[in-house]
Design an enzyme around this catalytic site. Structure first.
Site, PDB file in Angstrom:
ATOM      1  N   ARG A  37      -5.141  10.618 -11.762  1.00 40.46           N
ATOM      2  CA  ARG A  37      -3.858  10.506 -10.351  1.00 40.46           C
ATOM      3  C   ARG A  37      -4.042  12.418  -9.672  1.00 40.46           C
ATOM      4  O   ARG A  37      -4.427  12.418  -8.969  1.00 40.46           O
ATOM      5  CB  ARG A  37      -3.336  10.568 -10.378  1.00 40.46           C
ATOM      6  CG  ARG A  37      -2.814   8.743 -10.360  1.00 40.46           C
ATOM      7  CD  ARG A  37      -1.492   8.689  -9.975  1.00 40.46           C
ATOM      8  NE  ARG A  37      -1.476   6.755 -10.476  1.00 40.46           N
ATOM      9  CZ  ARG A  37      -0.426   5.444 -10.003  1.00 40.46           C
ATOM     10  NH1 ARG A  37       0.425   6.477 -10.630  1.00 40.46           N
ATOM     11  NH2 ARG A  37      -0.821   4.135  -9.912  1.00 40.46           N
ATOM     12  N   LYS A 201       0.009 -15.353 -10.264  1.00 38.71           N
ATOM     13  CA  LYS A 201       1.067 -16.459 -10.057  1.00 38.71           C
ATOM     14  C   LYS A 201       0.713 -16.319  -8.126  1.00 38.71           C
ATOM     15  O   LYS A 201       0.225 -15.240  -7.481  1.00 38.71           O
ATOM     16  CB  LYS A 201       2.167 -15.860  -9.528  1.00 38.71           C
ATOM     17  CG  LYS A 201       3.050 -16.015 -11.262  1.00 38.71           C
ATOM     18  CD  LYS A 201       3.865 -15.525 -11.352  1.00 38.71           C
ATOM     19  CE  LYS A 201       5.279 -16.512 -12.682  1.00 38.71           C
ATOM     20  NZ  LYS A 201       6.040 -16.031 -12.486  1.00 38.71           N
ATOM     21  N   GLY A 354      -4.043  -2.601 -10.472  1.00 39.96           N
ATOM     22  CA  GLY A 354      -4.246  -2.364 -11.167  1.00 39.96           C
ATOM     23  C   GLY A 354      -5.405  -2.658 -12.406  1.00 39.96           C
ATOM     24  O   GLY A 354      -6.530  -2.112 -13.220  1.00 39.96           O
ATOM     25  N   GLY A 377       0.843  -0.512  -4.836  1.00 41.84           N
ATOM     26  CA  GLY A 377       1.439  -1.279  -4.321  1.00 41.84           C
ATOM     27  C   GLY A 377       1.069  -1.321  -2.476  1.00 41.84           C
ATOM     28  O   GLY A 377       1.340  -2.427  -1.881  1.00 41.84           O
TER      29      GLY A 377
END
Length: 398
Positions: A37, A201, A354, A377
């Site tokens: 980053r 999920k 990720g 996100g």
């Protein structure tokens, strides 16, 4: 999307405030374990320095308590690494927020210099997007730059409030590149469009699945998500990870796509084991022969060939999530071959998340993916069609 860009601004002699994403991992000794980053933020910082601006950079790090800077929250290691990457001293400034809008800056920075302002989430009011704090910080700069796509889904002072009150608000090259790539993939995609959505999920990616199911020509699902879709087709999945209470949602997505001529290609063969471990023996079986004690941990070779063909014919590929437990070699075949198919495809590909980035790195296809998002996100929320507060603020100022 219309927004101002840093590259188009007159910066000589200006005070430039850059909100970067320097939230890097540190080990127990406070040493940086991955500087990706930081390196990604350097082009925007370098652009401003070379243009003769007095540059201020800030970022969040970790989960600090507002009002105090603990050792583990300090950007000190980042300042050291930035100094190395830029080839100049980057001073770390603490207590950098002016006491009022009219108060002088509590630090100095000259044109051609860069300073790093201590963890912005340590400031009282940052996370609550306090307008008074935004105005005080705005007094520091002539130009505000958001170059932190990874925090674009957060409405905080340095990502949102400051953009609304700074004299000029624009996107840095990293943020602009993300938005350009995502816009290309979703607003004007080359057809056919293929989305790969995998994970443990359905519930965590239900909004994403619903959104993409209305846009794409092929929706490839993997991992526990695929197992839930298999359940919806009446397939016995043994002890595999799944969400039986979301079978109805999976069935509705498949029915909706089928009604408009699109498809959810499910596995016809799988790789199973009776335990989840690095040394568990793997067995390849047709999907209808999954045993009562089996766990599906990867797709099989027939399914992989089928998906590779879909990818080869795609015009646009959006990838979020590996198809199996790729960390263990015996269950990595599906993700490995899918990665190879994407690498060799002529389609525009964009990948994020990720686990996806870890798979890309493991299988060595970084340079073959059209665009790799650093957003996490924010990447998912953009794909879901949500408004990102930081982007909305830049658009409002355009």
């Amino acid at each position: 999307m219309k927004f101002k860009r840093l590259v188009d601004q007159e910066l000589a002699g200006k005070r430039v405030f850059i909100r970067a994403d320097l939230n890097i991992p540190l080990n127990d000794d406070g040493a940086i374990t991955d500087d990706t980053r930081i390196r990604a933020s350097v082009p925007g910082i370098r652009l401003a320095i070379d243009a003769g601006a007095a540059v201020m950079v800030t970022s969040h790090l970790g989960r600090p308590i507002e009002g105090e800077v603990r050792r583990e929250d300090s950007l000190a290691p980042v300042a050291q690494r930035l100094s190395e990457l830029l080839g100049c001293e980057v001073r770390l400034i603490s207590d950098w927020v002016p006491t009022s809008e009219s108060a002088p800056p509590p630090f100095s920075v000259k044109p051609g210099e860069v300073v790093l302002l201590e963890n912005c989430r340590c400031n009282q009011g940052e996370k609550k997007n306090d307008p008074a704090l935004a105005s005080r910080i705005a007094s520091l700069c002539d130009v505000y730059v958001n170059d932190a796509f990874g925090t674009a889904h957060r409405a905080e002072v340095t990502t949102h409030g400051l953009a609304l009150v700074a004299p000029i608000a624009c996107a840095g090259p990293l943020l602009a590149g993300e938005l350009d790539a995502l816009g290309r993939a979703l607003s004007t995609p080359a057809k056919p469009m293929v989305a790969i959505v995998a994970g443990s999920k359905v519930s965590t990616k239900l909004t994403l699945l619903r959104t993409l199911s209305r846009q794409v020509d092929q929706l490839i699902v993997g991992g526990g998500i695929a197992n839930t879709f298999l359940l919806a087709q009446g397939v016995n999945i043994g002890r595999s990870l799944a969400e039986p209470d979301l079978v109805g949602e999976a069935r509705a997505i498949m029915d909706e796509m089928k009604a408009r001529g699109a498809d959810v290609p499910l596995p016809v063969d799988v790789v199973v084991a009776q335990e989840f471990s690095a040394d568990a023996p793997a067995k390849h079986v047709p999907v209808e022969q999954v045993g009562a004690q089996d766990r599906i941990l990867d797709i099989g070779p027939k399914s992989t060939v089928r998906l590779a063909q879909i990818v080869a014919e795609a015009g646009t590929i959006v990838w979020n999530g590996p198809l199996g437990v790729f960390e263990y070699d015996q269950f990595a075949g599906g993700t490995r071959l899918l990665a190879a198919a994407i690498a060799h495809s002529t389609a525009f590909s964009i990948a994020g998340g990720g686990d996806t980035l870890a798979a890309i790195a493991k299988f060595g296809i970084t340079r073959q993916v059209g665009y790799i998002s650093t957003g996490g996100g924010a990447f998912l929320e953009f794909l879901e069609g949500r408004t990102l507060p930081a982007v909305a603020a830049l658009e409002a100022r355009a």
